[in-house]
Design a protein around this motif. Structure first.
Motif, mmCIF file in Angstrom:
data_model
loop_
_atom_site.group_PDB
_atom_site.id
_atom_site.type_symbol
_atom_site.label_atom_id
_atom_site.label_comp_id
_atom_site.label_asym_id
_atom_site.label_seq_id
_atom_site.Cartn_x
_atom_site.Cartn_y
_atom_site.Cartn_z
ATOM 1 N N PRO A 178 -43.466 21.668 56.741
ATOM 2 C CA PRO A 178 -42.595 22.065 55.627
ATOM 3 C C PRO A 178 -41.243 22.652 56.040
ATOM 4 O O PRO A 178 -40.323 22.704 55.218
ATOM 5 C CB PRO A 178 -43.439 23.117 54.879
ATOM 6 N N ASP A 179 -41.100 23.071 57.286
ATOM 7 C CA ASP A 179 -39.834 23.677 57.720
ATOM 8 C C ASP A 179 -38.884 22.680 58.365
ATOM 9 O O ASP A 179 -37.802 23.067 58.822
ATOM 10 C CB ASP A 179 -40.107 24.814 58.711
ATOM 11 N N VAL A 180 -39.266 21.400 58.391
ATOM 12 C CA VAL A 180 -38.482 20.451 59.175
ATOM 13 C C VAL A 180 -37.081 20.234 58.601
ATOM 14 O O VAL A 180 -36.142 19.946 59.347
ATOM 15 C CB VAL A 180 -39.249 19.112 59.291
ATOM 16 N N MET A 181 -36.901 20.387 57.290
ATOM 17 C CA MET A 181 -35.583 20.171 56.703
ATOM 18 C C MET A 181 -34.558 21.174 57.220
ATOM 19 O O MET A 181 -33.396 20.839 57.472
ATOM 20 C CB MET A 181 -35.666 20.227 55.179
ATOM 21 N N THR A 182 -34.970 22.407 57.400
ATOM 22 C CA THR A 182 -34.044 23.441 57.855
ATOM 23 C C THR A 182 -34.135 23.714 59.351
ATOM 24 O O THR A 182 -33.303 24.438 59.886
ATOM 25 C CB THR A 182 -34.302 24.760 57.085
ATOM 26 N N ASP A 183 -35.120 23.141 60.018
ATOM 27 C CA ASP A 183 -35.282 23.351 61.462
ATOM 28 C C ASP A 183 -35.536 22.008 62.132
ATOM 29 O O ASP A 183 -36.686 21.603 62.327
ATOM 30 C CB ASP A 183 -36.444 24.314 61.730
ATOM 31 N N PRO A 184 -34.471 21.287 62.512
ATOM 32 C CA PRO A 184 -34.639 19.960 63.106
ATOM 33 C C PRO A 184 -35.534 19.949 64.348
ATOM 34 O O PRO A 184 -36.138 18.919 64.659
ATOM 35 C CB PRO A 184 -33.209 19.554 63.460
ATOM 36 N N ALA A 185 -35.621 21.075 65.043
ATOM 37 C CA ALA A 185 -36.425 21.104 66.263
ATOM 38 C C ALA A 185 -37.901 20.859 65.980
ATOM 39 O O ALA A 185 -38.655 20.477 66.881
ATOM 40 C CB ALA A 185 -36.246 22.452 66.975
ATOM 41 N N ARG A 186 -38.333 21.079 64.745
ATOM 42 C CA ARG A 186 -39.741 20.859 64.397
ATOM 43 C C ARG A 186 -40.049 19.378 64.126
ATOM 44 O O ARG A 186 -41.206 19.009 63.971
ATOM 45 C CB ARG A 186 -40.113 21.686 63.170
ATOM 46 N N SER A 187 -39.022 18.549 64.034
ATOM 47 C CA SER A 187 -39.228 17.143 63.722
ATOM 48 C C SER A 187 -39.610 16.355 64.968
ATOM 49 O O SER A 187 -39.124 16.627 66.073
ATOM 50 C CB SER A 187 -37.958 16.546 63.118
ATOM 51 N N VAL A 188 -40.473 15.349 64.778
ATOM 52 C CA VAL A 188 -40.833 14.441 65.876
ATOM 53 C C VAL A 188 -40.053 13.135 65.767
ATOM 54 O O VAL A 188 -40.344 12.171 66.480
ATOM 55 C CB VAL A 188 -42.350 14.143 65.873
#
Length: 415
Positions: A178-188
């Motif tokens: 759920p935090d990927v929109m504001t934290d790109p580092a969490r995206s794969v």
């Protein structure tokens, strides 16, 4: 001025809409400036039912998940499942909870009963499997595409196995944090696995295209259409995830553009099948470039689905924008008299329809003011967009709750 505008407005019905256009467009789009208002959904239902019955439109599409919408299409065409099931699982963004959407599905099912397949009314979602804070895992689309091909082509033509896809995909929560929109580092989205998945998805789509004659002959055009949808969605999601993982200043613009590109590709595919009605936010369907302000950033600008489809279809695309007077339960009061909404609010006709270019011509050198909304969920009509809208549907006062609409009486009894 008010008298001249009054003479130019018409009722919101199929006949008035067609009078504005040079012919029946292949895609006829109705926009809304806010989401979730029953009055607007009810007006959509009534207008779309007339266009289906009088002008032969055969698909109704809305701004909802394209994969979830397959369940609704199965229900309205074949009676697969139950109404409660498709309302719960066939819509994204909570749209299944709205009474007017339930009425629409009921009416479509009733319309199709007893009709041959070639005359049945179809349902489609045009949005990707996307929510405000992120995107779905590409698993469903990728595996469905792979399964469709694996069952019908030689195994040595496939670029990978199901086991390879599973290994590269990993767990779905890797994609949907759920935090990927504001934290790109969490995206794969820019991982080595994601890059390999995109190459495989592209190759599966290429194989689908190469085997088109065989696949249609072995199954049906509907099965092939669904496989194409899976392919578009798989590659679209992987590209969306790629930009979710980005850190450049163009990240949000690319995300917004990718979403609308997916919507446009879905609309163009529906248009290949036959004349299509679509209902979504004005910003997705307008011919002009879309704009949005997020957080403290400068306004974001991108080409929306309507602009992309219009560039491809030309006069075969038509767009009706919707403008509103008041939404008092949202704090949106009487529009200022020097705005487009204010000019139309002064008329006794409600709702009403007027040609966008016609209204621009009546205004001449008088440039209406741009309305400012006190509520973030409502986008006022931009007077600079009058020439780009074939028509403007105006609803004066949006009530807090709208009862069962004109489609509901017969349809609900049919259930």
């Amino acid at each position: 001025m008010t008298h001249r505008i009054k003479d130019a407005v018409r009722a919101v019905d199929a006949g008035s809409v067609m009078e504005l256009l040079s012919g029946r467009p292949r895609v006829l789009a109705l926009g809304e400036p806010t989401h979730g208002e029953d009055a607007l959904l009810g007006l959509r239902n009534e207008l779309f039912s007339q266009l289906v019955e009088q002008e032969g439109y055969r698909t109704i599409a809305i701004e909802s998940d394209c994969l979830m919408g397959l369940a609704v299409d199965d229900y309205v065409t074949e009676g697969t499942g139950t109404l409660d099931e498709v309302m719960a699982h066939g819509f994204s963004h909570g749209w299944g909870a709205f009474a007017a959407n339930r009425e629409l599905v009921c009416w479509m099912r009733e319309y199709n009963v007893g009709r041959p397949a070639s005359e049945r009314l179809r349902f489609a979602g045009v949005d990707g499997p996307l929510e405000i804070t992120g995107a779905a895992s590409p698993r469903q689309a990728l595996t469905a595409l792979h399964d469709c091909l694996a069952a019908r082509v030689d195994a040595d033509l496939l670029p990978c196995t199901t086991e390879t896809l599973d290994r590269l995909l990993g767990t779905d929560d890797r994609w949907t944090h759920p935090d990927v929109m504001t934290d790109p580092a969490r995206s794969v989205g820019r991982s080595a696995e994601a890059g390999e998945l995109l190459l495989l998805a592209d190759d599966l789509v290429a194989l689908l295209d190469a085997e088109t004659p065989h696949l249609i002959a072995a199954t049906s055009r509907d099965v092939w259409d669904r496989a194409r949808l899976y392919g578009r969605t798989a590659t679209g999601l992987l590209r969306y995830h790629y930009w979710l993982a980005g850190t450049s200043s163009g990240r949000m613009t690319r995300l917004l553009g990718q979403r609308d590109r997916m919507m446009a590709d879905n609309l163009l595919a529906l248009a290949e099948r036959g004349p299509t009605l679509v209902f979504a936010h004005n910003s997705h369907l307008q011919r002009d470039k879309s704009t949005m302000r997020m957080w403290d950033q400068p306004p974001l600008k991108w080409w929306g689905a309507g602009a992309l489809v219009n560039a491809r279809l030309g006069e075969e695309y038509a767009f009706l924008a919707t403008a509103l007077g008041t939404i008092r339960h949202r704090g949106v009061g009487t529009p200022p008299p020097d705005t487009v909404e204010g000019l139309l609010y002064a008329l006794p006709e409600d709702p009403c329809l007027i040609g966008g270019p016609r209204l621009a011509g009546l205004l001449g050198d008088r440039v209406p003011a741009t309305r400012v909304s006190p509520w973030f969920g409502y986008s006022p009509f931009d007077p600079a967009r009058l020439e780009g809208a074939d028509g403007v549907v105006f609803v004066g006062d949006v009530p807090e709750h709208q009862g069962m609409g004109p489609l509901s009486s017969e349809a609900e009894r049919g259930e």
